[in-house]
Enzyme design. Structure first.
Site, mmCIF file in Angstrom:
data_model
loop_
_atom_site.group_PDB
_atom_site.id
_atom_site.type_symbol
_atom_site.label_atom_id
_atom_site.label_comp_id
_atom_site.label_asym_id
_atom_site.label_seq_id
_atom_site.Cartn_x
_atom_site.Cartn_y
_atom_site.Cartn_z
ATOM 1 N N SER A 18 -44.272 -13.877 47.163
ATOM 2 C CA SER A 18 -43.413 -14.663 46.260
ATOM 3 C C SER A 18 -43.623 -16.161 46.428
ATOM 4 C CB SER A 18 -41.931 -14.418 46.552
ATOM 5 O OG SER A 18 -41.609 -13.085 46.446
ATOM 6 N N TYR A 38 -38.635 -1.657 45.644
ATOM 7 C CA TYR A 38 -37.340 -1.884 44.986
ATOM 8 C C TYR A 38 -37.460 -1.973 43.468
ATOM 9 C CZ TYR A 38 -38.604 -6.876 44.898
ATOM 10 O OH TYR A 38 -39.244 -8.060 44.684
ATOM 11 N N GLU A 39 -38.687 -2.118 42.953
ATOM 12 C CA GLU A 39 -38.872 -2.114 41.498
ATOM 13 C C GLU A 39 -38.904 -0.689 40.951
ATOM 14 O OE1 GLU A 39 -41.919 -5.299 40.217
ATOM 15 O OE2 GLU A 39 -42.342 -4.876 42.308
ATOM 16 N N MET A 83 -38.937 -7.627 52.071
ATOM 17 C CA MET A 83 -38.960 -6.400 51.264
ATOM 18 C C MET A 83 -40.385 -5.971 50.913
ATOM 19 S SD MET A 83 -35.929 -7.521 48.664
ATOM 20 C CE MET A 83 -34.471 -8.403 49.274
ATOM 21 N N SER A 84 -41.348 -6.369 51.714
ATOM 22 C CA SER A 84 -42.748 -6.022 51.392
ATOM 23 C C SER A 84 -43.506 -5.747 52.677
ATOM 24 C CB SER A 84 -43.390 -7.177 50.621
ATOM 25 O OG SER A 84 -43.515 -8.312 51.451
ATOM 26 N N ALA A 121 -42.691 -13.948 51.750
ATOM 27 C CA ALA A 121 -41.515 -14.788 51.963
ATOM 28 C C ALA A 121 -40.511 -13.928 52.722
ATOM 29 C CB ALA A 121 -40.936 -15.201 50.615
ATOM 30 N N ASN A 150 -35.443 -18.626 53.927
ATOM 31 C CA ASN A 150 -33.973 -18.737 53.990
ATOM 32 C C ASN A 150 -33.522 -18.112 55.309
ATOM 33 O OD1 ASN A 150 -34.854 -16.159 52.380
ATOM 34 N ND2 ASN A 150 -32.897 -15.645 53.342
ATOM 35 N N HIS A 192 -44.626 -13.885 40.556
ATOM 36 C CA HIS A 192 -45.848 -13.104 40.747
ATOM 37 C C HIS A 192 -46.645 -13.092 39.447
ATOM 38 C CE1 HIS A 192 -44.775 -10.963 44.574
ATOM 39 N NE2 HIS A 192 -43.604 -11.435 44.216
ATOM 40 N N HIS A 239 -43.401 -3.788 44.640
ATOM 41 C CA HIS A 239 -42.352 -3.543 45.633
ATOM 42 C C HIS A 239 -41.669 -2.217 45.340
ATOM 43 C CE1 HIS A 239 -42.759 -7.951 45.296
ATOM 44 N NE2 HIS A 239 -42.526 -7.965 46.594
ATOM 45 N N HIS A 247 -32.335 -15.801 44.987
ATOM 46 C CA HIS A 247 -33.782 -15.535 44.896
ATOM 47 C C HIS A 247 -34.562 -16.777 44.469
ATOM 48 C CE1 HIS A 247 -37.542 -13.383 44.334
ATOM 49 N NE2 HIS A 247 -37.584 -13.719 43.056
HETATM 50 N N1 HPA Z 1 -33.975 -10.693 53.134
HETATM 51 C C1 HPA Z 1 -34.892 -9.822 52.661
HETATM 52 N N2 HPA Z 1 -35.993 -10.194 52.045
HETATM 53 C C2 HPA Z 1 -36.220 -11.508 51.900
HETATM 54 C C3 HPA Z 1 -35.326 -12.476 52.365
HETATM 55 C C4 HPA Z 1 -34.142 -12.034 53.023
HETATM 56 O O1 HPA Z 1 -33.289 -12.828 53.464
HETATM 57 N N3 HPA Z 1 -35.852 -13.687 52.061
HETATM 58 C C5 HPA Z 1 -37.037 -13.456 51.441
HETATM 59 N N4 HPA Z 1 -37.258 -12.138 51.329
#
Ligand code: HPA
Length: 294
Positions: free
Chosen positions: A32, A97-98, A223-224, A125, A247, A63, A95, A261
């Site tokens: 990302s 989650y998609e 998440m990847s 990320a 973050n 993406h 991903h 996001h």
């Molecule tokens: N949690 C999960 N996935 C992420 C995060 C997070 O805080 N930041 C970037 N991808």
């Protein structure tokens, strides 16, 4: 035995072999906000994921969903050697989650390896679980905890890619990790080392989940990456991973701070140039049999 999955990966690889008979040694998966960071990437030969038979295509903001292949020339920061290396860039990834299956999440990486790629650099990320680290810092992934509930090796006994009960003791290549650390030192980038917890998402974690992940010994959450790393290792490719801390994990900055996001994408983009220098410097320093060094 259901062989359709393997056939689809082979279809992608056959197409790629016709497109470019000389597969690169190395594939860089750009996470990302990191997809625009590679100098000259927009003028490299490209294929949209949708143009490659069997490829799966992600719709996530940040993406581009395309493969670019190009020669990267640079002086390796640690050795001072001038090196040219052909690199495949997966600009965007799929991903779970998609709604993708674990098999579809890793399809594109599997196709790269079936094409001839020998090593995969995974970037992402990630949420930072260490309060002493700064946002925008990088972490070399030394190990992972797969909490996604998925595994790309499940359901396909004898799938032709390698061992079902694949060893994961050194999933992330220590020798290549060392090259990352050397490049970072030469570039003056403070590169942390740690364990990446891979979750399904797409909701961010609760503060209780962040406390759990810290207790488990993770320094970053995302998440990847974990499914791609497993599939690549099963196929015998070497893997290295780099997380950008975009973050702090939920709740680490207090109960009032929310995760967004767009902040994650923005932070990824703001450090993308440094990431590109670090990753390309590392890519050029990795040992392969066929690279042209002078
Ligand atoms: N949690 C999960 N996935 C992420 C995060 C997070 O805080 N930041 C970037 N991808």
């Amino acid at each position: 035995m259901d062989t359709s999955y393997k056939i689809r990966v082979d279809q992608s690889a056959e197409f790629l072999k016709k497109w470019n008979t000389n597969a690169p040694d190395l594939c860089l998966v750009l996470g990302s906000g990191l997809g625009n960071a590679i100098p000259g990437i927009d003028s490299m030969p490209a294929l949209k994921f949708s143009e490659i038979p069997g490829f799966r295509s992600s719709e996530v903001v940040g993406h581009a969903s395309e493969l670019r292949v190009g020669n990267v020339n640079a002086t390796h920061p640690a050795t001072g050697k001038s090196i040219t290396r052909k690199i495949a860039f997966l600009r965007g990834r799929n991903h779970a989650y998609e709604g993708f299956t674990a098999g579809d999440v890793v399809h594109n990486v599997r196709a790269m390896i079936a094409w001839g790629v020998k090593g995969i650099i995974l970037t992402n990320a990630a949420g930072c679980l260490e309060t002493s680290w700064n946002l925008g810092d990088f972490m070399l992934i030394e190990d992972h905890i797969n909490l996604s509930g998925l595994n790309p090796l499940s359901g396909l006994p004898g799938n032709g890619f390698g061992q079902r009960f694949c060893d994961m003791t050194q999933c992330y290549d220590p020798a290549w990790g060392k090259v990352f650390l050397e490049s970072a030192a030469a570039l003056g980038v403070n590169l942390h080392r740690g364990t990446y917890a891979g979750v399904l998402g797409p909701s961010y974690e609760t503060p209780a989940e962040i406390r759990m992940l810290r207790t488990l010994g993770a320094q970053a959450v995302g998440m990847s990456t974990v499914l791609e790393a497993i599939a690549a290792r099963q196929m015998g490719a070497r893997v290295v991973g780099l997380s950008c801390m975009t973050n702090y994990g939920a709740g680490l900055l207090g109960a009032e701070t929310r995760l967004d996001h767009s902040d994650v994408v923005h932070m990824g983009a703001s450090v993308a140039k440094t990431m590109a220098e670090l990753v390309l410097g590392t890519a050029l320093g990795l040992a392969f049999a066929h690279s042209s060094e002078h």
